[in-house]
Design a protein around this motif. Sequence first.
Motif, PDB file in Angstrom:
ATOM      1  N   LYS A 518     -32.698 -15.167  32.994  1.00 25.55           N
ATOM      2  CA  LYS A 518     -32.936 -13.891  33.677  1.00 25.55           C
ATOM      3  C   LYS A 518     -32.650 -13.987  35.165  1.00 25.55           C
ATOM      4  CE  LYS A 518     -33.875 -11.182  30.334  1.00 25.55           C
ATOM      5  NZ  LYS A 518     -32.969 -10.051  30.064  1.00 25.55           N
ATOM      6  N   GLU A 519     -32.909 -15.151  35.754  1.00 22.77           N
ATOM      7  CA  GLU A 519     -32.573 -15.351  37.161  1.00 22.77           C
ATOM      8  C   GLU A 519     -31.056 -15.336  37.344  1.00 22.77           C
ATOM      9  OE1 GLU A 519     -36.336 -18.256  38.375  1.00 22.77           O
ATOM     10  OE2 GLU A 519     -34.466 -19.136  37.638  1.00 22.77           O
ATOM     11  N   GLU A 555     -32.131  -4.754  35.076  1.00 23.61           N
ATOM     12  CA  GLU A 555     -32.118  -6.212  34.953  1.00 23.61           C
ATOM     13  C   GLU A 555     -33.338  -6.823  35.640  1.00 23.61           C
ATOM     14  OE1 GLU A 555     -30.945  -9.070  32.978  1.00 23.61           O
ATOM     15  OE2 GLU A 555     -29.329  -7.586  33.122  1.00 23.61           O
ATOM     16  N   PHE A 559     -36.395  -9.037  34.030  1.00 24.00           N
ATOM     17  CA  PHE A 559     -36.812 -10.298  34.661  1.00 24.00           C
ATOM     18  C   PHE A 559     -38.313 -10.274  34.941  1.00 24.00           C
ATOM     19  CE2 PHE A 559     -37.705 -11.841  39.049  1.00 24.00           C
ATOM     20  CZ  PHE A 559     -37.545 -13.204  38.877  1.00 24.00           C
ATOM     21  N   ARG A 577     -38.252 -17.361  43.038  1.00 21.92           N
ATOM     22  CA  ARG A 577     -38.347 -16.031  42.414  1.00 21.92           C
ATOM     23  C   ARG A 577     -38.782 -14.959  43.404  1.00 21.92           C
ATOM     24  NH1 ARG A 577     -40.845 -18.483  36.720  1.00 21.92           N
ATOM     25  NH2 ARG A 577     -38.837 -19.392  36.083  1.00 21.92           N
TER      26      ARG A 577
END
Length: 603
Positions: A518-519, A555, A559, A577
């Motif tokens: 997801k990153e 997106e 995440f 993050r």
Amino acid sequence: MDIQNVLGHKVKEAVKSIFDIELSSVEFQPTRKDFEGDITVVVFPMLRHIKGNPEQIGGQIGAFLDEQVEEVSGFNVIKGFLNLVISDGFYLQFFNSVYDTENYGYVSKRNTDAVMVEYSSPNTNKPLHLGHIRNNLLGYSVAEILQASGKKVYKTQIINDRGIHICKSMLAWQRFGNGETPETTGLKGDQLVGKYYVAFDKAYKAEIAELIAQGTEKSTAEKEAPILLEAQEMLRKWETGDDMVVALWTTMNGWVYNGFEETYKNLGVDFDKLYYESDTYLLGKDVVEDGLQKGVFYRKEDGSVWIDLTDEGLDEKIVLRSDGTAVYMTQDIGTALQRVKDYPDINGMVYTVGNEQDYHFKVLFLILKKLGFLWATNLYHLSYGMVDLPTGKMKSREGTVVDADDLMADMTQTAAQLSEELGKLEGYSDAEKQELYRIIGLGALKYYILKVDPKKRILFDPQESVDFQGNTGPFIQYTYARIQSILRKADSKVDLSGFQNSTDQGVTLSVVEELHPKEKELIKRIQLFPEIIGLAAENYSPALIANYVYDLVKEFNSFYQQVSILGEADTSKKVFRVRLSKKVGEVIRSAFQLLGIQVPDRM
């Protein structure tokens, strides 16, 4: 580093090494979400040069890239598609290189050539309405996008402050106004003048009905209604400079300009230069004379001047009447030349005008090219479709238009109602609430209109546009506010400064070495932003920016739902993050700036 550029060279090198064939180009596309990979090489176009099975060809090229290109960490082949997995290190290096970049995606170096963007250009006989809102939002946003892509931009409009429509409002005010002004009525000046445009139409229809009742044919009655004849006489007096008519024209237009200025301020658009039709309507006649000598135009027996465009699939077009007076085409030719004279660095113009004028601009641009002006090859008609409401079509003469001021106020009120229902505004003062409602309401209006391709017609649904879910402005604004909340909490929980070190080039590096899927997806989305700005500028389409930022927000929310941020036990991952969230927020804000939309820090 542009990974596509690197891969393009390496794919050509692979094909030369394996098959001894020189490829002129390589086709890429994003890897489909149901396959592993980040970027896909399309093998099928190579079959024109390479004989063989596309899967085998793709496999051989993939093996070469996997061995030769540091950034490629794996590959797979699905039929004629070579899906390449790009290393986490590449995306981390990219992210660290842009993390501290202010206005990431914008081109800071300006071109020497400028482009002028025209939008709004209203008549001074009525307030701005819903159609003008789409025009203004499109023109302003395109100007901002062009500027972000590196262009020097001048924003302009030509105000249609003369003609029979202006005289209709003036005459009706004289007859029915009893001397009222914006100050005595409390009405904005443009709304007051618009009220008398409607009053004229009402009186005009009444006179037509009376003439028909007396036995006059309808077509004759429409031409001979006394109030229309009087308006036509007023126009003749204005053209000859009658002091009383010009004084009234100046006064009432002044009211309208003040009203327009207030609407523009509320809408968040501005201009660098204003042109007025009363100053430009005589321009262009000398150009016609020059065109006659060059053989671009020809004169008919009655003295009128024309251009024959039948060879270009158009028709014959008049540019000067037999009495020597100009037509709109003549005026537009002259105005274009005047703009280049005023701003010599202009090498292109964008005209934001509804699609009912498509033919007019085809003719205008072709005439300017035939006259030999080099900048005429860089003229663009930003044509757009109508905006409809669930209630039906608007008619300004009958007073059934959706007033721009009223619509903006209604959007703010709608946003207020929905926000109160959600009940998340504890601790807000009344002033803070009102400002938030305004930001949400205007954001909803602007995004709903700008997310649609300009050429498409829009059915505008105010209630749907303010929905906090789906492809709407408030949904994106809410995500931005969520990110700001994460950053506020992170300030008290995470020491960002303790998890960075500097390279010799001064680039801040993150301590994480491996990315969560997801990153990685988020970084890939961020990486696309400069390209999207370039495409939006090339296509004069704010819709590309709007739909890009919606995809980015979707997106991010995925995440946010699947990856712990502040709750992450590994401090280095937590810091990364937070930084990634911060950068996403900055891109959302930058993208919305290009659409003329504000983002709130709290919602």
